[in-house]
Motif scaffolding. Sequence first.
Motif, PDB file in Angstrom:
ATOM      1  N   CYS A  47       0.852  -1.186   0.000  1.00 26.91           N
ATOM      2  CA  CYS A  47       0.000   0.000   0.000  1.00 26.91           C
ATOM      3  C   CYS A  47       0.895   1.247   0.000  1.00 26.91           C
ATOM      4  N   ASP A  48       0.485   2.245  -0.781  1.00 27.02           N
ATOM      5  CA  ASP A  48       1.373   3.360  -1.081  1.00 27.02           C
ATOM      6  C   ASP A  48       1.690   4.242   0.128  1.00 27.02           C
ATOM      7  N   PHE A  49       0.806   4.270   1.113  1.00 26.22           N
ATOM      8  CA  PHE A  49       0.968   5.177   2.256  1.00 26.22           C
ATOM      9  C   PHE A  49       1.589   4.461   3.460  1.00 26.22           C
ATOM     10  N   CYS A  50       1.974   3.198   3.306  1.00 20.33           N
ATOM     11  CA  CYS A  50       2.313   2.362   4.465  1.00 20.33           C
ATOM     12  C   CYS A  50       3.799   2.013   4.500  1.00 20.33           C
ATOM     13  N   ALA A  51       4.435   2.259   5.637  1.00 17.37           N
ATOM     14  CA  ALA A  51       5.865   1.966   5.776  1.00 17.37           C
ATOM     15  C   ALA A  51       6.137   0.462   5.693  1.00 17.37           C
ATOM     16  N   THR A  52       5.248  -0.349   6.258  1.00 17.04           N
ATOM     17  CA  THR A  52       5.443  -1.809   6.187  1.00 17.04           C
ATOM     18  C   THR A  52       5.427  -2.264   4.734  1.00 17.04           C
ATOM     19  N   GLY A  53       4.447  -1.744   3.980  1.00 23.24           N
ATOM     20  CA  GLY A  53       4.329  -2.124   2.569  1.00 23.24           C
ATOM     21  C   GLY A  53       5.578  -1.767   1.785  1.00 23.24           C
ATOM     22  N   LYS A  54       6.261  -0.702   2.197  1.00 26.71           N
ATOM     23  CA  LYS A  54       7.462  -0.278   1.474  1.00 26.71           C
ATOM     24  C   LYS A  54       8.675  -1.127   1.863  1.00 26.71           C
ATOM     25  N   GLY A  55       8.552  -1.865   2.970  1.00 28.89           N
ATOM     26  CA  GLY A  55       9.686  -2.672   3.439  1.00 28.89           C
ATOM     27  C   GLY A  55       9.736  -4.053   2.829  1.00 28.89           C
ATOM     28  N   ALA A 112       2.433   4.467  14.015  1.00 34.04           N
ATOM     29  CA  ALA A 112       1.629   4.190  12.830  1.00 34.04           C
ATOM     30  C   ALA A 112       2.230   2.995  12.099  1.00 34.04           C
ATOM     31  N   CYS A 113       1.422   2.378  11.245  1.00 38.73           N
ATOM     32  CA  CYS A 113       1.773   1.113  10.614  1.00 38.73           C
ATOM     33  C   CYS A 113       3.182   1.085  10.024  1.00 38.73           C
ATOM     34  N   GLY A 114       4.037   0.229  10.569  1.00 36.97           N
ATOM     35  CA  GLY A 114       5.348  -0.008   9.983  1.00 36.97           C
ATOM     36  C   GLY A 114       6.404   1.038  10.261  1.00 36.97           C
ATOM     37  N   GLN A 115       6.080   2.108  10.962  1.00 37.11           N
ATOM     38  CA  GLN A 115       7.024   3.210  11.043  1.00 37.11           C
ATOM     39  C   GLN A 115       8.195   2.957  11.983  1.00 37.11           C
ATOM     40  N   LEU A 116       7.946   2.268  13.083  1.00 33.16           N
ATOM     41  CA  LEU A 116       9.035   2.077  14.033  1.00 33.16           C
ATOM     42  C   LEU A 116      10.126   1.206  13.409  1.00 33.16           C
ATOM     43  N   ILE A 152      -9.477   7.338   9.792  1.00 28.50           N
ATOM     44  CA  ILE A 152      -8.184   7.389  10.479  1.00 28.50           C
ATOM     45  C   ILE A 152      -7.344   8.503   9.844  1.00 28.50           C
ATOM     46  N   PRO A 153      -7.297   9.678  10.475  1.00 31.06           N
ATOM     47  CA  PRO A 153      -6.423  10.730   9.934  1.00 31.06           C
ATOM     48  C   PRO A 153      -4.990  10.220   9.855  1.00 31.06           C
ATOM     49  N   TYR A 154      -4.367  10.410   8.728  1.00 38.22           N
ATOM     50  CA  TYR A 154      -3.056   9.821   8.412  1.00 38.22           C
ATOM     51  C   TYR A 154      -1.941  10.314   9.332  1.00 38.22           C
ATOM     52  N   ASN A 155      -1.068   9.391   9.738  1.00 42.82           N
ATOM     53  CA  ASN A 155       0.176   9.733  10.439  1.00 42.82           C
ATOM     54  C   ASN A 155       1.293   9.780   9.409  1.00 42.82           C
ATOM     55  N   PRO A 156       1.856  10.941   9.124  1.00 43.49           N
ATOM     56  CA  PRO A 156       2.879  11.015   8.064  1.00 43.49           C
ATOM     57  C   PRO A 156       4.080  10.104   8.321  1.00 43.49           C
ATOM     58  N   ILE A 157       4.630   9.515   7.252  1.00 38.74           N
ATOM     59  CA  ILE A 157       5.882   8.747   7.339  1.00 38.74           C
ATOM     60  C   ILE A 157       6.875   9.357   6.358  1.00 38.74           C
ATOM     61  N   LYS A 158       8.152   9.078   6.615  1.00 44.04           N
ATOM     62  CA  LYS A 158       9.207   9.716   5.806  1.00 44.04           C
ATOM     63  C   LYS A 158       9.113   9.354   4.328  1.00 44.04           C
TER      64      LYS A 158
END
Length: 367
Positions: free
Chosen positions: A145-153, A359-363, A314-320
């Motif tokens: 998913c484009d907005f998700c840190a886990t998806g990018k990993g 937020a999902c995947g960020q840590l 769910i208002p979005y939590n920004p990721i880098k």
Amino acid sequence: MFATPLPSQVSSTTPDYPASLEEVTTDLPKLAIPPLLGASVADLTAWVQQQGQPSYRGKQLHQWLYQKGVRSLAEISVFPKQWREAAADTPVGRSTIHYQSVAPDGTTKYLLRLADGNIIETVGIPTPKRLTVCVSSQVGCPMACDFCATGKGGYKRNLACHEIVDQVLTVQEDFGQRVSNIVFMGMGEPLLNTDNVLAALRSLNQDVGIGQRSMTVSTVGIRDRIRQFAAHHLQVTLAVSLHGSNQQLREQLIPSARHYPLADLLAECREYVEITGRRVTFEYVLLAGVNDSLKCAVDLANCLRGFQSHVNLIPYNPIKEADYQRPNGKQIEAFVNVLEEKNIAVSVRYSKGLAADAACGQLRASQ
Ligand code: SF4
């Protein structure tokens, strides 16, 4: 009429899916040296008997695994010393805490190291009356998913049943209080790992003692899997991540939506309601300037008209790594108003632990 098979017919096409949680068993007795966590009292009894021990040791083992949280059979003082020592290397299936971060509101995010060295994330979310655990079902996630840190990993593998149950016990031990609620909203798509998720639901319900109605399984939607899940007639809540109120938006945010049109997903969700009699929760991450317009709100209301459902915004939590922003309060309020005017049950869920990167995947992405 259903366009697709009813539950009794579904079983003929999905032989690997048990009919109810009671029928979900682990394959523990067939394994020479199993991870014990996730096993029922019956499975544990069979295993201790295989080890030449009396059957009542199975119940003792069950208590020490799930209530005392032992990490080695060597810790079980009620077992005979000789067997305790001989069985000390039997894998119990517990992880170790690799890292944890605590937000001012108490939300705690854990990175857990698994036996094979992989790292997963789990979040404990305390409120005055509850302790909710957000569990992972996979190492990484293939949905991208484009907005998700886990998806990018990227994706590595499915989690085994014991690795899901362990996450709940770990949070319970760290907080020193019983877990009341579980949400499958951590790393991974649970319906791509249905067998292990079902086995974990059984264990969390019957071994750990958490009510089915206090558990939520969240999916972005995998064709036919919602129908298969419905066939188990569980009391758990199904949450479907929509994130877009039309096909084009969904494809932009969730690449797999290309293979599963929104209309088909909604039709399968309607079948879920028909089969289970339970409403579906729809999750919708609000991204400023992307899916938060009033037109999107109207489209969403039209999609869900007459549907037994609840919408979680769910208002979005920004990721880098992503170029998305959280909408301002006024825009969120306007979106909610449109849904309420159209009689859609809606609530806004601010992700807890923003300060803990929860937020999902960020840590994991930041370690
Ligand atoms: S939002 Fe969920 S399904 Fe999508 S990539 Fe992230 S973890 Fe996977």
